[in-house]
Design a protein around this motif. Sequence first.
Motif, PDB file in Angstrom:
ATOM      1  N   UNK A 228      57.968  35.904 -78.229  1.00 23.81           N
ATOM      2  CA  UNK A 228      58.980  35.021 -78.821  1.00 23.81           C
ATOM      3  C   UNK A 228      58.674  33.579 -78.432  1.00 23.81           C
ATOM      4  N   UNK A 229      57.435  33.193 -78.652  1.00 22.05           N
ATOM      5  CA  UNK A 229      57.018  31.831 -78.372  1.00 22.05           C
ATOM      6  C   UNK A 229      56.978  31.039 -79.670  1.00 22.05           C
ATOM      7  N   UNK A 230      55.894  30.301 -79.932  1.00 20.07           N
ATOM      8  CA  UNK A 230      55.847  29.388 -81.052  1.00 20.07           C
ATOM      9  C   UNK A 230      56.157  30.015 -82.397  1.00 20.07           C
ATOM     10  N   UNK A 231      55.431  31.061 -82.756  1.00 20.44           N
ATOM     11  CA  UNK A 231      55.673  31.736 -84.028  1.00 20.44           C
ATOM     12  C   UNK A 231      56.732  32.819 -83.890  1.00 20.44           C
ATOM     13  N   UNK A 232      56.693  33.537 -82.778  1.00 21.08           N
ATOM     14  CA  UNK A 232      57.613  34.657 -82.589  1.00 21.08           C
ATOM     15  C   UNK A 232      59.068  34.256 -82.552  1.00 21.08           C
ATOM     16  N   UNK A 233      59.365  33.098 -81.964  1.00 21.67           N
ATOM     17  CA  UNK A 233      60.764  32.677 -81.912  1.00 21.67           C
ATOM     18  C   UNK A 233      61.306  32.401 -83.313  1.00 21.67           C
ATOM     19  N   UNK A 234      60.458  31.938 -84.205  1.00 21.59           N
ATOM     20  CA  UNK A 234      60.888  31.650 -85.575  1.00 21.59           C
ATOM     21  C   UNK A 234      61.067  32.948 -86.360  1.00 21.59           C
ATOM     22  N   UNK A 235      60.161  33.899 -86.162  1.00 22.20           N
ATOM     23  CA  UNK A 235      60.327  35.221 -86.766  1.00 22.20           C
ATOM     24  C   UNK A 235      61.616  35.859 -86.271  1.00 22.20           C
TER      25      UNK A 235
ATOM     26  N   UNK B  95      58.402  26.724 -70.484  1.00 20.56           N
ATOM     27  CA  UNK B  95      57.842  25.545 -69.828  1.00 20.56           C
ATOM     28  C   UNK B  95      58.101  24.320 -70.696  1.00 20.56           C
ATOM     29  N   UNK B  96      57.987  23.149 -70.080  1.00 16.99           N
ATOM     30  CA  UNK B  96      58.238  21.916 -70.801  1.00 16.99           C
ATOM     31  C   UNK B  96      57.365  21.761 -72.024  1.00 16.99           C
ATOM     32  N   UNK B  97      56.115  22.219 -71.948  1.00 20.82           N
ATOM     33  CA  UNK B  97      55.199  22.070 -73.077  1.00 20.82           C
ATOM     34  C   UNK B  97      55.585  22.959 -74.252  1.00 20.82           C
ATOM     35  N   UNK B  98      56.527  23.908 -74.046  1.00 20.82           N
ATOM     36  CA  UNK B  98      56.953  24.809 -75.110  1.00 20.82           C
ATOM     37  C   UNK B  98      58.070  24.228 -75.981  1.00 20.82           C
ATOM     38  N   UNK B  99      58.750  23.206 -75.484  1.00 23.45           N
ATOM     39  CA  UNK B  99      59.996  22.777 -76.119  1.00 23.45           C
ATOM     40  C   UNK B  99      59.809  22.233 -77.531  1.00 23.45           C
ATOM     41  N   UNK B 100      58.607  21.846 -77.877  1.00 22.69           N
ATOM     42  CA  UNK B 100      58.402  21.282 -79.216  1.00 22.69           C
ATOM     43  C   UNK B 100      58.141  22.344 -80.275  1.00 22.69           C
ATOM     44  N   UNK B 101      58.145  23.627 -79.888  1.00 25.63           N
ATOM     45  CA  UNK B 101      57.848  24.640 -80.896  1.00 25.63           C
ATOM     46  C   UNK B 101      58.556  25.981 -80.685  1.00 25.63           C
ATOM     47  N   UNK B 102      59.326  26.169 -79.616  1.00 25.30           N
ATOM     48  CA  UNK B 102      60.060  27.422 -79.420  1.00 25.30           C
ATOM     49  C   UNK B 102      61.527  27.193 -79.746  1.00 25.30           C
ATOM     50  N   UNK B 103      62.013  27.842 -80.773  1.00 26.91           N
ATOM     51  CA  UNK B 103      63.393  27.668 -81.170  1.00 26.91           C
ATOM     52  C   UNK B 103      64.340  28.090 -80.049  1.00 26.91           C
TER      53      UNK B 103
ATOM     54  N   UNK C  26      63.515  29.997 -67.097  1.00 24.89           N
ATOM     55  CA  UNK C  26      64.103  31.142 -67.802  1.00 24.89           C
ATOM     56  C   UNK C  26      63.030  31.920 -68.570  1.00 24.89           C
ATOM     57  N   UNK C  27      62.993  33.225 -68.433  1.00 27.45           N
ATOM     58  CA  UNK C  27      62.079  34.013 -69.263  1.00 27.45           C
ATOM     59  C   UNK C  27      62.380  33.786 -70.745  1.00 27.45           C
ATOM     60  N   UNK C  28      61.342  33.673 -71.543  1.00 25.20           N
ATOM     61  CA  UNK C  28      61.528  33.388 -72.963  1.00 25.20           C
ATOM     62  C   UNK C  28      62.391  34.443 -73.643  1.00 25.20           C
ATOM     63  N   UNK C  29      62.181  35.697 -73.293  1.00 23.60           N
ATOM     64  CA  UNK C  29      62.947  36.769 -73.926  1.00 23.60           C
ATOM     65  C   UNK C  29      64.432  36.647 -73.588  1.00 23.60           C
TER      66      UNK C  29
END
Length: 466
Positions: A195-202, A223-231, A242-245
């Motif tokens: 559930x990262x860049x593409x998975x969070x959008x799916x 992580x901070x570098x994730x904030x521009x693409x993880x919904x 926080x764990x992404x899941x």
Amino acid sequence: MISPALALTGVLHDRLVDHLHPGDRKEAAAILLCSRTPGPRLRLLAKDAILVPHVACKVREPDRINWPGEYIERAIDLAEPLGHAIVLIHSHPGGLFAFSRPDDDSDAIVMPCLFQACSDIHGSAIMTPDGAIRARLYDHDLNKTAVELVSVTGHDLRFFWERDAGRPDHARRPMAFTSEMRAELEQLSATTIGVSGTGSIVAEQNARMGFGRNDYIDFDKVEGRNLNRILNSTLKDVELKKPKAEMFAEAVATYRGCGVAFPVTKPITTREAVLVASQADVLYCCVDTLEARHIADLISSAFLIPLFEVGVSIPTRKTSNGAPAIADVCGRIDYVQPGRSTLQDRGVYTPESLRAEYLRNAFPEAFRAEVEAGYIKGIVEEAPSVITLNMRAAAACVNEFIARAYPFRLDPNEKYARTIFSLAACEEEFVAEAEFAVSNNPVLGRGAQEPLLGLPMLAHRKENNA
């Protein structure tokens, strides 16, 4: 999760339709050999079928058939070693989507024989000319339980519901993009791996479309570098590591309520994660490692779950002065149906590429892992701004599911096993299922047989009580 359920591949379903409805308007018979998913959900997996020859049935009429003993015995011999369930299925050429009195009388004779031989559950089923299946299960005391859902994973996804048994249009599918579609999705479960860049959008699309249960498998932390693409990710999530899941499940609860989204903070390579994924009706793979794709491929085959896999890439090139430049911006969506071509058959990964990925991860000093594993091939980029590409690919992935479950395309779905798009060239290409070679698949319909997926690392291990 709907339980009990029965799952068939499109390949097996096609065989059954051809055999059970040969055109003479007389009943015909077959025997399903079924493994099952691990608990808690009771979901039988039709691994194979014995097609009873029409001439072997002494009685074969428009509303009645007898079961030849030798084929029952053959089914028992095949089912007993692995504890498989046996489901006797026959046709109702007149279209009756219900069990008749002769069906009840036949089951009363045959079921005790099955239970004397093997397993703790068996069943019977009927198929109408439109391919719809209704089934029921028996226990040792011959108590009957209706199978709530029979699913067929083929070029189209078909769902036959017990609740529709009294309707003359029992095989009708809801129309795509309607509230009727949403009402059905509320009865189904989806698992998203990554559930990262593409998975969070799916995952966001599926949660808002209305899947009744959503499981998210991802061991990584925000992580901070994730904030521009993880919904749904926030600065607070980064601060709390926080764990992404967990982050995503909590976000879904804010608009869907409790009991809809469930996090699994384990790698998909763990037994715990595989067990969760085995319960799903639909599987989405949104990862960037070949090993994870390999496991998702095996889960789809072993538990007869339709798989939707998505990947994006931005290859680079060198300009005349040696500076990097974008060569393409592309995405790929694969729909994998158990019994036909797998991701491995399609070349998404190979034994050699899996080994190379392992070496890269195990010995990072020998490989430029940061370059090869990232979105942009050829340059190291910690926080690529790729949300628009991810959105494009994720939408195509979920629309592929809708096209399969609620067909709306002008052409048959079998033409669209793979979709590849290039934003740089403004092109979209499609690959038909028939264009992929299909290799032998020893995991197909394996179900709960140990070790899970045939992998020793996923074997059940008893705890030592020292």
